[in-house]
Design an enzyme around this catalytic site. Structure first.
Site, mmCIF file in Angstrom:
data_model
loop_
_atom_site.group_PDB
_atom_site.id
_atom_site.type_symbol
_atom_site.label_atom_id
_atom_site.label_comp_id
_atom_site.label_asym_id
_atom_site.label_seq_id
_atom_site.Cartn_x
_atom_site.Cartn_y
_atom_site.Cartn_z
ATOM 1 N N SER A 120 0.809 -1.215 0.000
ATOM 2 C CA SER A 120 0.000 0.000 0.000
ATOM 3 C C SER A 120 0.843 1.266 0.000
ATOM 4 O O SER A 120 0.296 2.367 -0.091
ATOM 5 C CB SER A 120 -0.927 0.009 1.227
ATOM 6 O OG SER A 120 -0.180 -0.162 2.422
ATOM 7 N N HIS A 141 -2.586 -3.283 -5.897
ATOM 8 C CA HIS A 141 -3.027 -2.878 -4.562
ATOM 9 C C HIS A 141 -4.540 -3.050 -4.450
ATOM 10 O O HIS A 141 -5.312 -2.232 -4.948
ATOM 11 C CB HIS A 141 -2.617 -1.428 -4.295
ATOM 12 C CG HIS A 141 -3.009 -0.940 -2.940
ATOM 13 N ND1 HIS A 141 -3.253 0.389 -2.676
ATOM 14 C CD2 HIS A 141 -3.209 -1.607 -1.770
ATOM 15 C CE1 HIS A 141 -3.584 0.521 -1.412
ATOM 16 N NE2 HIS A 141 -3.566 -0.671 -0.843
#
Length: 285
Positions: A120, A141
């Site tokens: 992230s 992600h």
């Protein structure tokens, strides 16, 4: 390039969610973690979440069983990725953990395999530099809970090839997700915007501007957010929030990204949010 065999490294919340979505959409998945207990917890979670989907009539009981049959497990990283087209890494959000994993993936995965990270905030370019195939390294992600959330940030490192990007974007679409192309930068787009907002909410709490519930209510009713920033921080994990803020602060060098001392204190005390039973709010179970 199309994918038929995949591996997910890390059987935690994000890893088992990614494996769930891959298997539900017809891909064989090897779920890899360091212990049998972690793998058992991961596969149990997949089974429970699939059962919820059956109960809500989103899938059939037969689809649930077929999905579970597509998921295998392994505790040996090198053996687990020896015959796959795609690896998605979803382990602890630190370079100390991710770096050696990408070195091993580079050595053990087939030459054609794409190596993706669910990071992230950590640089895809840095992860790619741990390998001899930087053009085949990319960010994927996902967002929690993975079976429900539609967004996938597809993050291009400096050397990520168009072929790698196009294959991963097509896969995300096949999984029923909405891929958004993002260039490699600290926090990408999502956490570059979200985490400073959460951090500022923690500053408001620390400085006595308002209490937890009132801060969350302002953002829910005033900004139409589905949940307030402090509730969201508990859901994400305060340790994860702190780690991302530290990456933003270090990589961008601007004190506007300085983690709030109260956030750091909470993490030091082990008040990590829902997963520990205590964060900005208390949770039963």
């Amino acid at each position: 390039m199309s994918f038929s065999t995949t591996a997910v490294v890390g059987a935690g919340t994000m890893g088992n969610g990614i494996a769930h979505v891959l298997a539900l959409n017809g891909l064989d998945v090897t779920l890899i973690d360091v212990s049998e207990d972690a793998l058992r917890n991961g596969t149990d979670t997949i089974a429970e979440n699939l059962a919820r989907q059956v109960k809500k009539e989103r899938i059939t009981a037969a689809e649930r069983e077929a999905t579970l049959n597509r998921v295998s497990t392994h505790t040996d990283l090198a053996q687990g990725v020896a015959d796959v087209d795609l690896v998605i890494e979803a382990v602890t959000e630190t370079t100390e953990v991710k770096g050696p994993i990408f070195e091993t993936l580079d050595e053990a995965a087939p030459d054609h395999a794409i190596l993706a990270s669910n990071t992230s905030s950590i640089s895809i370019t840095w992860l790619a530099a741990q390998t001899s195939r930087p053009e085949q390294v990319i960010g994927m992600h996902f967002f929690n809970p993975v079976p429900i959330m539609k967004l996938v940030e597809v993050v291009r490192g400096l050397e990520t090839s168009n072929g790698t990007h196009d294959a991963v974007q097509a896969l995300a679409e096949d999984l029923g997700k909405t891929p958004v192309e993002v260039n490699d930068a600290p926090g990408f787009v999502s956490n570059r915007v979200l985490m400073p907002m959460i951090n500022e909410a923690v500053f408001c709490l620390m400085e006595g501007v308002a209490d937890e519930e009132d801060i969350d209510t302002v953002m829910k009713l005033g900004m139409n957010h589905p949940m307030g920033p402090l509730t969201l921080a508990d859901f994400i994990g305060l340790d994860v929030c702190l780690g991302i803020m530290e990456v933003l602060h270090r990589e961008l060098g601007d004190d506007k990204y300085r983690p709030c001392p109260l956030l750091r204190k909470k993490v030091t005390a082990g008040h990590l949010g829902r997963k520990s039973g205590q964060g900005f709010y208390a949770y039963d179970g």
